[in-house]
Design an enzyme around this catalytic site. Structure first.
Site, PDB file in Angstrom:
ATOM      1  N   ASP A   1       0.934  -1.257  -0.670  1.00  0.00           N
ATOM      2  CA  ASP A   1      -0.346   0.172   0.330  1.00  0.00           C
ATOM      3  C   ASP A   1       1.385   1.207  -0.493  1.00  0.00           C
ATOM      4  OD1 ASP A   1      -2.204   2.266   0.134  1.00  0.00           O
ATOM      5  OD2 ASP A   1      -2.824   1.074   2.328  1.00  0.00           O
ATOM      6  N   SER A   2       0.134   2.025  -0.755  1.00  0.00           N
ATOM      7  CA  SER A   2       1.441   3.805  -0.708  1.00  0.00           C
ATOM      8  C   SER A   2       1.285   3.601   0.997  1.00  0.00           C
ATOM      9  CB  SER A   2       0.630   4.959  -0.954  1.00  0.00           C
ATOM     10  OG  SER A   2      -1.035   5.175  -0.751  1.00  0.00           O
ATOM     11  N   GLY A   3       0.975   3.725   1.754  1.00  0.00           N
ATOM     12  CA  GLY A   3       0.642   5.019   3.378  1.00  0.00           C
ATOM     13  C   GLY A   3      -0.522   5.236   3.036  1.00  0.00           C
TER      14      GLY A   3
ATOM     15  N   PHE B   1      -3.609   5.782   2.332  1.00  0.00           N
ATOM     16  CA  PHE B   1      -4.824   5.350   3.894  1.00  0.00           C
ATOM     17  C   PHE B   1      -4.494   5.238   4.930  1.00  0.00           C
ATOM     18  CE2 PHE B   1      -7.719   2.065   6.635  1.00  0.00           C
ATOM     19  CZ  PHE B   1      -8.803   2.355   5.996  1.00  0.00           C
TER      20      PHE B   1
ATOM     21  N   GLN C   1     -10.981   6.511  -6.666  1.00  0.00           N
ATOM     22  CA  GLN C   1     -11.776   6.914  -5.744  1.00  0.00           C
ATOM     23  C   GLN C   1     -12.740   7.874  -6.313  1.00  0.00           C
ATOM     24  OE1 GLN C   1     -11.267   6.078  -2.713  1.00  0.00           O
ATOM     25  NE2 GLN C   1      -9.126   5.773  -2.790  1.00  0.00           N
TER      26      GLN C   1
ATOM     27  N   ASP D   1      -8.302  -7.416  -0.629  1.00  0.00           N
ATOM     28  CA  ASP D   1      -7.005  -7.829   1.563  1.00  0.00           C
ATOM     29  C   ASP D   1      -7.705  -7.608   1.794  1.00  0.00           C
ATOM     30  OD1 ASP D   1      -5.278  -4.999   2.057  1.00  0.00           O
ATOM     31  OD2 ASP D   1      -6.829  -4.781   0.222  1.00  0.00           O
TER      32      ASP D   1
ATOM     33  N   CYS E   1     -13.989 -28.567   6.876  1.00  0.00           N
ATOM     34  CA  CYS E   1     -11.955 -27.766   6.980  1.00  0.00           C
ATOM     35  C   CYS E   1     -10.734 -28.632   6.970  1.00  0.00           C
ATOM     36  CB  CYS E   1     -12.182 -26.132   7.628  1.00  0.00           C
ATOM     37  SG  CYS E   1     -10.235 -25.311   7.466  1.00  0.00           S
TER      38      CYS E   1
ATOM     39  N   CYS F   1      -8.051 -27.600   7.188  1.00  0.00           N
ATOM     40  CA  CYS F   1      -6.470 -26.773   7.737  1.00  0.00           C
ATOM     41  C   CYS F   1      -6.242 -27.462   8.925  1.00  0.00           C
ATOM     42  CB  CYS F   1      -6.504 -25.340   7.975  1.00  0.00           C
ATOM     43  SG  CYS F   1      -7.593 -25.115   9.484  1.00  0.00           S
TER      44      CYS F   1
ATOM     45  N   CYS G   1      -7.989 -27.487  11.944  1.00  0.00           N
ATOM     46  CA  CYS G   1      -8.474 -28.277  12.223  1.00  0.00           C
ATOM     47  C   CYS G   1      -8.184 -30.239  12.227  1.00  0.00           C
ATOM     48  CB  CYS G   1     -10.449 -27.990  10.827  1.00  0.00           C
ATOM     49  SG  CYS G   1     -10.965 -26.420  11.100  1.00  0.00           S
TER      50      CYS G   1
ATOM     51  N   HIS H   1      -6.474 -20.703  10.709  1.00  0.00           N
ATOM     52  CA  HIS H   1      -7.564 -21.525  10.314  1.00  0.00           C
ATOM     53  C   HIS H   1      -8.187 -20.702   9.080  1.00  0.00           C
ATOM     54  CE1 HIS H   1     -11.887 -23.365   9.986  1.00  0.00           C
ATOM     55  NE2 HIS H   1     -12.506 -21.853  10.378  1.00  0.00           N
TER      56      HIS H   1
END
Length: 380
Positions: free
Chosen positions: A95-97, A99, A192, A269, A307, A309, A312, A338
């Site tokens: 991320d550019s920073g 936010f 935006q 993300d 699941c 994983c 689990c 998980h």
């Protein structure tokens, strides 16, 4: 010059705008749609790179703002870049920073040149501009970099948001000019416009004209309702090039991932899966389960019986609850593992559903199992 980031469209689902494709990066080719785990400080909280690899993660995130403050981009550059610094051989996106500047800084002054603000750690006066942000990202060395932008609140006035997106466009242009490594790092533009369709259209048109190798959709999942977010997505994604990846920033609930894919998004993300895991909340095929609740003290079933994983396969709800109640770090590792595995597996199922042209059927079955009522399931 060929961009280091390419997108290959394999198939479009015949009933929706969903796309099955591949994201091609300098550190590998990864199937899309994809969910990208977040490693803000160059680490996905509590998990080792080998664990992320074995659960199928392809691209993970790191954050420019936080790594600029500590340890500093100079140290990361000296280490050989983020891939070597954090021992992650696959894709990395930063991320550019922007936010973080707008969400963490209590006092800030936005100017045409950039943003003056105080560090949320030390109170030190800092300044971040498009050129500065891109320079930091160049030093960090990710495969994909984000443009420096302003993320205005969803319910701001039309006049404010219009000025904001026009400044963001100018900042994006400055960032492109400042980008030192266009042959090894791909820089994405960020659309935006808050809740205004005309401004989303203007922002998208301005950025598409700059020919970025990929496009992000920002300013959603920031307090608006899910129907509002879905309506804005449905409007925005068709404005973006079909031959480039589309990335919806900051979205990580399973239902929103599925609804985003239906509207043509390729990349997602969010910190959500690991953040709620640290509070003892698990994502399961039957909805959310708060494993630290007393009801699970004698429950020796896995967190999710569907699941496969590591958590689990090996541990019970009662044991994980005990660890969390006893403040044992291993408990938070198990819930984090998980939750990330769950979301990565949901995206694997989504990709198969696109291949089989039955994504809407998959969505209906998933929502029913997950515990959404019929009104929610229809509301897309």
């Amino acid at each position: 010059m060929t961009s280091p980031i390419q997108y290959r469209l394999i198939k479009k689902e015949k009933h929706t705008g969903a796309r099955l494709g591949e994201l091609i990066t300098p550190h590998g080719t990864f199937p899309t749609p994809m969910f990208m785990p977040v490693g803000t400080q160059a680490s996905v909280k509590s998990l080792a790179p080998e664990e992320l690899d074995e659960m199928g993660a392809g691209v993970i995130l790191a954050n420019t703002y936080h790594l600029w403050l500590r340890p500093g981009q100079e140290i990361v550059k000296e280490a050989g870049g983020l891939h070597k610094f954090m021992n992650w051989p696959k894709g990395i996106l930063t991320d550019s920073g922007g936010f973080q500047v707008f969400s963490l800084a209590k006092i800030r002054d936005i100017t045409e040149e950039g943003v003056h603000f105080r560090s949320h750690l030390s109170g030190e006066k800092l300044f971040l501009s498009p050129e500065k942000a891109i320079g930091i990202e160049n030093d960090l060395g990710p495969d994909i970099m984000m443009s420096f932008d302003e993320c205005p609140p969803y319910y701001e006035s039309h006049d404010y948001v219009k000025k904001s997106i026009e400044r963001t466009t100018r900042w994006a242009e400055r960032g492109l000019k400042a980008h030192r490594n266009p042959d090894t790092q791909g820089l994405f533009g960020i659309v935006q416009g808050a809740g205004f369709k005309d401004l989303r259209k203007q922002s998208a048109a301005d950025l598409v004209s700059m020919d970025f190798p990929g496009y992000s959709i920002g300013g959603l999942s920031v307090g608006e309702s899910k129907p509002e977010m879905n309506e804005m997505l449905e409007f925005t994604t068709p404005l973006l090039p079909e031959n480039k990846p589309r990335y919806l920033m900051g979205v990580g609930s399973a239902d929103s991932l599925i609804d985003g894919v239906i509207r043509g998004v390729d990349m997602f993300d969010c910190v959500l899966p690991t953040r709620i895991a640290r509070n003892g909340t698990c994502m399961t095929s039957h909805g959310r389960l708060v494993v630290k609740n007393a009801i699970y003290a004698h429950d020796f079933r896995p967190i999710d019986d569907q699941c496969n994983c590591y958590t689990c396969r090996n541990f019970s709800r009662a044991y994980v609850r005990h660890l969390i109640k006893a403040d044992e770090t291993f408990g938070l590792r198990l819930t984090s593992y998980h939750n990330l595995y769950f979301l990565l597996n949901v995206m694997k199922q989504v990709r198969q559903a696109i291949m089989d042209d039955n994504l809407l059927d998959f969505r209906e079955a998933f929502f029913e199992s997950y515990g959404f009522n019929k009104e929610n399931a229809k509301n897309f």
